[in-house]
Design a protein around this motif. Structure first.
Motif, PDB file in Angstrom:
ATOM      1  N   ILE A   1      42.828  33.834  41.669  1.00 24.47           N
ATOM      2  CA  ILE A   1      41.418  34.180  41.847  1.00 24.47           C
ATOM      3  C   ILE A   1      41.248  35.687  42.034  1.00 24.47           C
ATOM      4  O   ILE A   1      40.349  36.297  41.467  1.00 24.47           O
ATOM      5  N   SER A   2      42.136  36.294  42.807  1.00 20.89           N
ATOM      6  CA  SER A   2      41.999  37.727  43.080  1.00 20.89           C
ATOM      7  C   SER A   2      42.295  38.580  41.843  1.00 20.89           C
ATOM      8  O   SER A   2      41.821  39.704  41.740  1.00 20.89           O
ATOM      9  N   LYS A   3      43.051  38.075  40.893  1.00 18.71           N
ATOM     10  CA  LYS A   3      43.380  38.821  39.678  1.00 18.71           C
ATOM     11  C   LYS A   3      42.304  38.697  38.601  1.00 18.71           C
ATOM     12  O   LYS A   3      42.296  39.477  37.663  1.00 18.71           O
ATOM     13  N   GLU A   4      41.412  37.738  38.735  1.00 22.52           N
ATOM     14  CA  GLU A   4      40.339  37.592  37.758  1.00 22.52           C
ATOM     15  C   GLU A   4      39.365  38.749  37.915  1.00 22.52           C
ATOM     16  O   GLU A   4      39.106  39.209  39.027  1.00 22.52           O
ATOM     17  N   PRO A   5      38.823  39.226  36.792  1.00 26.95           N
ATOM     18  CA  PRO A   5      37.864  40.328  36.896  1.00 26.95           C
ATOM     19  C   PRO A   5      36.597  39.862  37.611  1.00 26.95           C
ATOM     20  O   PRO A   5      36.122  38.749  37.405  1.00 26.95           O
ATOM     21  N   ARG A   6      36.097  40.738  38.446  1.00 22.63           N
ATOM     22  CA  ARG A   6      34.885  40.407  39.189  1.00 22.63           C
ATOM     23  C   ARG A   6      33.675  40.579  38.303  1.00 22.63           C
ATOM     24  O   ARG A   6      33.589  41.514  37.525  1.00 22.63           O
ATOM     25  N   GLN A   7      32.772  39.688  38.457  1.00 24.47           N
ATOM     26  CA  GLN A   7      31.502  39.816  37.731  1.00 24.47           C
ATOM     27  C   GLN A   7      30.557  40.643  38.576  1.00 24.47           C
ATOM     28  O   GLN A   7      30.508  40.481  39.800  1.00 24.47           O
ATOM     29  N   PRO A   8      29.830  41.543  37.937  1.00 23.62           N
ATOM     30  CA  PRO A   8      28.926  42.392  38.735  1.00 23.62           C
ATOM     31  C   PRO A   8      27.818  41.567  39.367  1.00 23.62           C
ATOM     32  O   PRO A   8      27.329  40.607  38.799  1.00 23.62           O
TER      33      PRO A   8
END
Length: 124
Positions: free
Chosen positions: A113-120
């Protein structure tokens, strides 16, 4: 909910079983560290459910079956230790404590989860 008596007796069983596995565990499982993570006692103090964790062992199912095969010998050694503290020596039932594998699996999920890109965050 366990009574104080059950909790106290479970603590005695856990301590003595830990010493038995520490001193003589190599006879049952060479090169394996056996940890007693939890002991649950029935209200009549006749059955002790012992939860084990194995380190330095790839096949935990085989290790658990080996311990179960030696249950009567382990119970005899436990009886020699607690003979002055208990009227009866409880039957021992051994179970695998899978807490470590659960923690590892949750860590993997959180890492993913932490490696997934964050959505703005979009605010309107």
């Amino acid at each position: 909910m366990e009574s104080k008596r059950q909790q106290k007796f479970a603590g005695v069983i856990q301590k003595d079983l830990a010493e038995i596995f520490q001193r003589e565990g190599m006879n049952f499982l060479p090169n394996t560290l056996v940890t007693i993570t939890k002991v649950r006692i029935t209200p009549d103090l006749a059955i002790a459910r012992v939860f084990l964790s194995f380190f330095n062992n790839a096949n935990t199912t085989l290790a658990l079956n080996t311990i179960k095969a030696h249950a009567s010998e382990i119970r005899y050694k436990l009886g020699a230790r607690i003979k002055n503290q208990a009227r009866i020596v409880p039957q021992l039932e051994f179970f695998l404590d899978d807490t470590n594998s659960y923690v590892e699996r949750m860590d993997q999920i959180f890492d993913k989860i932490s490696k997934e890109p964050r959505q703005p965050d979009t605010e309107e």
